[in-house]
Write an enzyme that holds these catalytic residues in place. Structure first.
Site, PDB file in Angstrom:
ATOM      1  N   HIS A 175       0.876  -0.998   0.169  1.00 13.72           N
ATOM      2  CA  HIS A 175      -0.142   0.018   0.068  1.00 13.72           C
ATOM      3  C   HIS A 175       0.836   1.335  -0.089  1.00 13.72           C
ATOM      4  O   HIS A 175       1.663   1.453   0.864  1.00 13.72           O
ATOM      5  CB  HIS A 175      -0.979  -0.204   1.073  1.00 13.72           C
ATOM      6  CG  HIS A 175      -1.873  -1.214   1.198  1.00 13.72           C
ATOM      7  ND1 HIS A 175      -2.233  -1.877   2.062  1.00 13.72           N
ATOM      8  CD2 HIS A 175      -2.838  -1.516  -0.150  1.00 13.72           C
ATOM      9  CE1 HIS A 175      -3.053  -2.720   1.767  1.00 13.72           C
ATOM     10  NE2 HIS A 175      -3.465  -2.698   0.668  1.00 13.72           N
ATOM     11  N   ARG A 177       1.010   4.329   0.675  1.00 16.72           N
ATOM     12  CA  ARG A 177       0.938   5.376   1.712  1.00 16.72           C
ATOM     13  C   ARG A 177       1.673   4.983   2.958  1.00 16.72           C
ATOM     14  O   ARG A 177       2.003   5.642   3.846  1.00 16.72           O
ATOM     15  CB  ARG A 177      -0.392   5.914   1.995  1.00 16.72           C
ATOM     16  CG  ARG A 177      -1.446   5.003   2.696  1.00 16.72           C
ATOM     17  CD  ARG A 177      -2.648   5.825   2.935  1.00 16.72           C
ATOM     18  NE  ARG A 177      -3.704   4.844   3.270  1.00 16.72           N
ATOM     19  CZ  ARG A 177      -5.124   5.216   3.291  1.00 16.72           C
ATOM     20  NH1 ARG A 177      -5.398   6.614   3.047  1.00 16.72           N
ATOM     21  NH2 ARG A 177      -6.022   4.357   3.918  1.00 16.72           N
ATOM     22  N   GLU A 178       2.067   3.400   3.062  1.00 21.58           N
ATOM     23  CA  GLU A 178       2.662   2.959   4.121  1.00 21.58           C
ATOM     24  C   GLU A 178       4.015   2.901   4.148  1.00 21.58           C
ATOM     25  O   GLU A 178       4.793   2.024   4.028  1.00 21.58           O
ATOM     26  CB  GLU A 178       1.926   1.543   4.381  1.00 21.58           C
ATOM     27  CG  GLU A 178       0.451   1.585   4.578  1.00 21.58           C
ATOM     28  CD  GLU A 178      -0.041  -0.037   4.507  1.00 21.58           C
ATOM     29  OE1 GLU A 178       0.791  -0.977   4.520  1.00 21.58           O
ATOM     30  OE2 GLU A 178      -1.273  -0.072   4.356  1.00 21.58           O
ATOM     31  N   ARG A 233      -3.024   4.891  -1.812  1.00 21.23           N
ATOM     32  CA  ARG A 233      -3.258   3.410  -1.332  1.00 21.23           C
ATOM     33  C   ARG A 233      -3.046   2.337  -2.313  1.00 21.23           C
ATOM     34  O   ARG A 233      -1.900   1.394  -2.329  1.00 21.23           O
ATOM     35  CB  ARG A 233      -4.408   3.448  -0.444  1.00 21.23           C
ATOM     36  CG  ARG A 233      -4.567   1.677   0.044  1.00 21.23           C
ATOM     37  CD  ARG A 233      -6.061   1.710   0.788  1.00 21.23           C
ATOM     38  NE  ARG A 233      -6.314   0.052   0.641  1.00 21.23           N
ATOM     39  CZ  ARG A 233      -5.979  -0.587   1.723  1.00 21.23           C
ATOM     40  NH1 ARG A 233      -5.324   0.054   2.684  1.00 21.23           N
ATOM     41  NH2 ARG A 233      -6.617  -1.721   1.878  1.00 21.23           N
ATOM     42  N   HIS A 303       3.439  -4.360   6.363  1.00 19.81           N
ATOM     43  CA  HIS A 303       2.245  -3.039   6.205  1.00 19.81           C
ATOM     44  C   HIS A 303       2.551  -2.188   7.257  1.00 19.81           C
ATOM     45  O   HIS A 303       3.270  -2.593   8.360  1.00 19.81           O
ATOM     46  CB  HIS A 303       1.071  -3.769   6.081  1.00 19.81           C
ATOM     47  CG  HIS A 303       0.767  -4.708   4.953  1.00 19.81           C
ATOM     48  ND1 HIS A 303      -0.139  -4.148   3.879  1.00 19.81           N
ATOM     49  CD2 HIS A 303       1.160  -5.686   4.278  1.00 19.81           C
ATOM     50  CE1 HIS A 303      -0.147  -4.980   2.903  1.00 19.81           C
ATOM     51  NE2 HIS A 303       0.518  -5.883   3.077  1.00 19.81           N
ATOM     52  N   GLU A 377       1.912  -5.487  10.917  1.00 14.58           N
ATOM     53  CA  GLU A 377       1.438  -4.029  10.690  1.00 14.58           C
ATOM     54  C   GLU A 377       2.329  -3.388  11.625  1.00 14.58           C
ATOM     55  O   GLU A 377       2.208  -3.533  12.733  1.00 14.58           O
ATOM     56  CB  GLU A 377       0.166  -4.036  11.226  1.00 14.58           C
ATOM     57  CG  GLU A 377      -0.950  -4.960  10.351  1.00 14.58           C
ATOM     58  CD  GLU A 377      -1.376  -3.961   8.811  1.00 14.58           C
ATOM     59  OE1 GLU A 377      -0.799  -2.974   8.820  1.00 14.58           O
ATOM     60  OE2 GLU A 377      -1.983  -4.575   8.236  1.00 14.58           O
TER      61      GLU A 377
END
Length: 416
Positions: A175, A177-178, A233, A303, A377
């Site tokens: 993704h 924006r991560e 994203r 992530h 995450e």
């Protein structure tokens, strides 16, 4: 005249960069079904950017809901929440300041650094440098091109061997924006090459196994998040019959595809794509893993945010065949991570731990036969969310290294 044209082009280029003046990030706390209905209705009425969970479809009672609200909708959101009795707090009061404040590491903006969010061109150049300066440990290959024609660069780290070695595959930057995610992949590669020969665990790992590292999966999206929209994203592919761009690559794999926690609407941030592996990036990675299925023993996908260590399944609440072992390893890895700075992680199967979502790469890899399949995450739990400052790259990567090394050591001792 030429000067005027030049400034005209500059103005157009600058105008395309999304600004976030006055925007805020809210944390909503729905405790009643009526609150859930209200949030979903609000999402259908106005343009909200769901940070956690990934879309309004996944909102349920008793989970925190983090949303980025554009300034023009603030009055309506405040009134709706107050009237509906939904408890909330403001996580980010000045969104643009948070975006501007990410670059707080003091690193040179013009050179690659392990403690800043590097651009794709800096990362791509770094892959060449790290490979050429470590010829006995690192090799590089292109596993295909992205939708917009950029190279998907894969690094292989390990002591060269005449015969194929068992391997771990790790990817970052699904993704766009991560940004902390690609930062970790770069950190990992550097740690591997600089501690090989002095750190016994890393030396043993790279002697016995190879580690494939894809520093950025969604290269097009990552570039766009740097040049145009920090909150982008998805991929950047065009969707037939829609003006909305991109697919969520982590809903695009053939694992319960588009059955739950994913959208068939091209305008959604969780759009599953027209078919499984409709995205060339997904297909390139899936093909590589399929072609190397006999040697790949672990799949790690990085992530952010939420501080979680997840494993299959996400597309069903059924437990994986290897649930007990996967949980034990995840808990051990989380404890290793916590030991450094006290950062708390939650571990468990995705669907039960956060929410169900189909089409994820970790579920797909597990169903293919890659037993040790995990999703990280990374930091934080929402105070900064996707806008984690550069000053947190080093501690985040240091603690995550401990968890990855814990999993890798277990895989190394339990080859199958």
């Amino acid at each position: 005249m030429k000067l005027l044209l030049f400034f005209g082009f500059v103005a157009v280029a600058l105008a395309e960069v999304t600004r976030f003046e006055g925007d805020k990030v809210f944390r909503l706390k729905p405790t009643l079904d009526a609150h859930v209905t209200l949030i979903k209705h609000l999402a259908k009425s106005i343009e909200l950017d769901f940070w956690r969970p990934d879309s309004d479809d996944l909102v349920t009672i008793d989970i925190d809901v983090d949303i980025h609200v554009p300034a023009r909708y603030l009055d309506m959101v405040y009134i709706t929440l107050e009237q509906g009795g939904v408890a909330y707090e403001i996580l980010i009061d000045d969104f643009q300041s948070a975006v501007d404040g990410q670059a707080d590491s003091g690193a040179s903006p013009r050179a690659h650094s392990y403690t800043k969010y590097n651009t794709w061109s800096e990362i791509e150049a770094w892959t060449n440098t790290i490979t050429s300066s470590n010829p006995s440990l690192v090799s590089k290959q292109i596993i295909g091109n992205t939708y917009e024609g950029r190279s998907m660069v894969l690094l292989k780290i390990g002591k060269s061997s005449a015969s194929p070695k068992p391997a771990i595959f790790m990817d970052c930057g699904f993704h766009a924006r991560e940004w902390i995610s690609p930062a970790f992949c770069q950190w990992f590669v550097n740690e591997a090459v600089t501690t090989y020969g002095s750190d016994s665990a890393m030396t043993s790992l790279l002697n016995d196994m190879d580690v494939y590292v894809l520093p950025v999966f969604n290269v097009d999206g990552y570039v766009y998040s740097h040049t145009n929209d920090r909150m982008w994203r998805k991929t950047r592919s065009r969707n037939s019959g829609s003006s909305c761009v991109g697919t969520d690559p982590n809903r695009n794999f053939n694992a319960g595809w588009c059955t739950i926690g994913a959208s068939s609407n091209p305008c959604s941030d969780t759009f599953c794509g027209s078919t499984p592996e409709s995205e060339i990036e997904s297909k390139n990675v899936a093909n590589f893993i399929r072609n190397n299925k006999s040697t790949i023993k672990a799949y790690l996908t990085i992530h952010s945010y939420s501080q979680l260590l997840l494993f299959p399944y996400a597309y069903t609440f059924s437990l994986a065949a290897d649930h007990s072992e996967l949980l034990k390893v995840a808990e051990g890895a989380s404890a290793a991570l916590t030991s450094l700075y006290g950062t708390r992680y939650t571990s468990g199967p995705s669907a039960a731990t956060i929410y169900p979502a189909a089409g994820g790469s970790d579920d797909w890899a597990y169903d293919l036969g890659v037993k040790y399949s995990y999703t990280f995450e990374l930091r934080d739990t929402g105070y900064y969310g996707f806008l984690l400052p550069e000053s947190q790259i080093k501690p985040t990567c240091e603690e995550t290294m401990l968890a990855v090394k814990y999993i890798a050591a277990h895989v190394q001792k339990n080859l199958y």
